[in-house]
Design an enzyme around this catalytic site. Sequence first.
Site, PDB file in Angstrom:
ATOM      1  N   ASN A   1      42.697  41.039  38.100  1.00 11.21           N
ATOM      2  CA  ASN A   1      41.771  42.158  37.372  1.00 11.21           C
ATOM      3  C   ASN A   1      40.311  42.005  37.710  1.00 11.21           C
ATOM      4  O   ASN A   1      39.262  41.003  37.780  1.00 11.21           O
ATOM      5  CB  ASN A   1      42.308  42.673  36.124  1.00 11.21           C
ATOM      6  CG  ASN A   1      43.553  42.853  35.754  1.00 11.21           C
ATOM      7  OD1 ASN A   1      43.717  43.584  36.107  1.00 11.21           O
ATOM      8  ND2 ASN A   1      44.188  42.250  35.656  1.00 11.21           N
ATOM      9  N   CYS A   2      39.296  43.710  37.995  1.00 10.23           N
ATOM     10  CA  CYS A   2      38.049  43.295  37.708  1.00 10.23           C
ATOM     11  C   CYS A   2      37.696  44.400  36.896  1.00 10.23           C
ATOM     12  O   CYS A   2      36.303  44.497  36.902  1.00 10.23           O
ATOM     13  CB  CYS A   2      37.693  43.553  39.481  1.00 10.23           C
ATOM     14  SG  CYS A   2      38.367  42.611  40.176  1.00 10.23           S
ATOM     15  N   VAL A   3      38.538  45.080  35.925  1.00 10.59           N
ATOM     16  CA  VAL A   3      38.176  46.272  35.352  1.00 10.59           C
ATOM     17  C   VAL A   3      38.107  46.610  34.098  1.00 10.59           C
ATOM     18  O   VAL A   3      39.140  46.211  33.588  1.00 10.59           O
ATOM     19  CB  VAL A   3      38.828  47.495  36.192  1.00 10.59           C
ATOM     20  CG1 VAL A   3      37.807  48.780  35.787  1.00 10.59           C
ATOM     21  CG2 VAL A   3      37.999  47.026  37.324  1.00 10.59           C
TER      22      VAL A   3
ATOM     23  N   LEU B   1      42.313  46.277  42.407  1.00 10.41           N
ATOM     24  CA  LEU B   1      41.600  45.634  41.876  1.00 10.41           C
ATOM     25  C   LEU B   1      41.607  45.448  39.678  1.00 10.41           C
ATOM     26  O   LEU B   1      41.537  44.799  38.867  1.00 10.41           O
ATOM     27  CB  LEU B   1      39.376  45.375  41.884  1.00 10.41           C
ATOM     28  CG  LEU B   1      39.245  45.877  43.087  1.00 10.41           C
ATOM     29  CD1 LEU B   1      37.641  46.338  43.033  1.00 10.41           C
ATOM     30  CD2 LEU B   1      39.538  44.686  43.595  1.00 10.41           C
TER      31      LEU B   1
ATOM     32  N   GLN C   1      32.845  45.742  37.105  1.00 10.76           N
ATOM     33  CA  GLN C   1      33.430  44.791  36.296  1.00 10.76           C
ATOM     34  C   GLN C   1      33.284  44.574  35.684  1.00 10.76           C
ATOM     35  O   GLN C   1      32.997  45.012  34.180  1.00 10.76           O
ATOM     36  CB  GLN C   1      33.385  43.838  37.901  1.00 10.76           C
ATOM     37  CG  GLN C   1      31.337  43.703  37.255  1.00 10.76           C
ATOM     38  CD  GLN C   1      31.239  42.467  38.628  1.00 10.76           C
ATOM     39  OE1 GLN C   1      31.826  41.805  38.551  1.00 10.76           O
ATOM     40  NE2 GLN C   1      29.776  42.456  39.314  1.00 10.76           N
TER      41      GLN C   1
END
Lengths: 347, 428
Positions: free
Chosen positions: B241-243, B209, B112
Amino acid sequence: MAYRVIHYINQFFGGIGGEEKADIAPEVRDGVAGPGMGLAKLLGDKAEIVATIICGDNYCVGNQEEVGKFIVDTLKKYNADALIAGPAFNAGRYGMASGFACSAAAAAGYTTLTGMYPENPGVELYKANTYIVPTTDSAAGMGKALPVMAALFAKILSGEKLGTAEAEGYIERGVRINTFYEEVGAERAVAMLLKKIKGEPFTTEYKMPVFDRVTPRPGVKDLSKATIALVTSGGIVPMGNPDHIAASSARNYGGYEIDGVTDLVSGKYQTAHGGYDQTYANQDPDRVLPVDVLRDLEKEGKIGKLYHTFYTTVGNGTAVGNAKKWGEEIGKQLKDNNVQAVILTST
Amino acid sequence: MNLELHKVAVRQLAFGAKTGVSNGVLTVNKEELKALLLKDDRLAAVEFDLAHPGDSTRIMPVKDAIEPRCKLEGQGEVFPGFIGPVESVGSGKTLVLEGMAVLTTGRLVAPQEGIVDMTGPGAPYTPFSQTCNLVVVLTPREDIKLHHAEETCRMAGLKTAHYLASQCKAAKADHTESYDFPPLTQAMQAYPGLPKVAYVYMLQSQGLLHDTWVYGVDAKRTLPTLISPTETMDGAIISGNCVSACDKNNTYVHLNNPIIKALYKRHGKEINFVGVVITNENVTLADKQRSSSYAIKLAEMLGVDAAVISEEGFGNPDADLVLNCVKAEKAGIKTVLVTDEYAGANGASQSLADSCQEGNAVVTGGNANETIVLPPMAKVIGDIGQADVIAGGFFGSKRPDGSLEVEIQAILAATNELGFSKIGAYTI
């Protein structure tokens, strides 16, 4: 204090002999030899050539591991700061040897520079790893090459920040270096747009690359007799990711045997990929690497067989240079094992 | 539309009995805020921490950064579709707590979002080393699904930002900025002789994500559309977003889009800034073709001479960037592209996954693969255990002495493609 420098030259410029001596192993002599004399004068009190390595061109090209170690050991033994090689002009193997010598030293953290004709094959092979000053195609250009090499080398040694290849007079290495500009990117973008609108000259911060294009192979004539392999950039690995493939910018790939595996079940396989939501791939890894479907096709006789090993890496932010190298390695292994076709899955 | 941003400077954060701002110090009533966030029963726990510029503090993994804002006057409320109703925003007056950010962290999903170091060699790479940060450490309940955990954490950040601003409505602004976006009939006739310029604002929508939300709508389910730049300042666009933290647009940078600022700065002087087209970056080819054609068609309908096009993310969206560029240039619209690079740790690989010769004017946010060693910090907020699997980390990133060896990819907004910071790259 003057920087301590090792000079790398070949058998010819070392005065040992011509082509017939191209197989001699590397040796080291205290002080300067051959073109090192001129170089030493030009470097003056900024740097001292403390020793010279002389090595046959063929020997260097054919025994890279050994010669690389010899170079790094010599740098250490003489407590040196840097390595300068050549110039090699348009001598192909000397160019490759000089480029390699610089690469080996650079990989160990030493400052390096060499000189050669821009079309010498050593340029393409090693320019990413070292500074190369362009020279004429023959040794007649020695007098012109050495002052340029010495001046740039002194500048690099002093730690002064180098400008672009064009401004400094070396062959563009094609290496991207991060920097902090005066203005934020958004301001730079709008300023560039204004110039473009007005038709004024502007300089792009990145020249778009020109890609390799690969012509697809003709289709497989008879799938029922073909061995098919699975290769993925979707990061499917055995549970626990035994080869520690990174979630992004992978540094390696893995090959895993699937003899007797009919289905990639959750808990036995997983994805290592960090560029997408792992939920669905971890629930059923066949979604990324369809071993189950290929086993069905195998059973139905629609394909000959599924190759016993799958290859995998993470395609997320992974350097094209690495991907190309691994692709070539994987391709060779598959070809050597009579695999007729590959299904490449991405994510 | 006219929007006034009433900016109240925040120079220090503190916890205290009553939430409010005074003389540049924002005091936060932890218990009140905690109670507000825990109304979401998908959260098991919430904690708060503070980080100021220069502190020996590392925050990771950071999911989102949000600037506290709320409406003072005008229709709707900030973050429409999440905090505010789905009413148009971008007019009236909005209060901004400037100089601070809300950072959400906690173990959300793996791998993440990124790292924020408040001091040391990593600090210059992230704009959030320069803000006073209220860090919201979130623990979603273990029995909820990943996607609900993401939503919970996303909402907690927005709620916190809105709560803080709302408690400071009585504060006097240190300075006010005014942004005007006239009806198109007026815009088109204004400033004859100046080139008309649009901004093509690409939103991450690869899904799973990698998401962006517009008025509460998932950007991958939208056609490209026009938006007033003032709407973005009221939080019409937010991050999910997580990436890969370096080049995902967190909510803070959407609120403070520097390309919009740079275009406004020259508006009426050197250019006529007539519109913003938002478009997405879906993963299928048909979507890419549809969206790029539609976005550039909108730019053509505006009759613009030129456009800045900004990408979000890397790899797959490089294809969208190239399609937008080629179609715009073919339509006679001059383009500058804003992107970042993945040139490998040695900088010698090609930087983009797609390319076009029309893309002859590119601004870059730098090579995300460059590695950096982040020395140990006295304090870590969040979970340093994520270093090995964070995008931009690798196995062995976390060293025994507490230092981290990572690519700058792992640092929040390090290579931001809205051109938020001064980083760039050149070829040697």
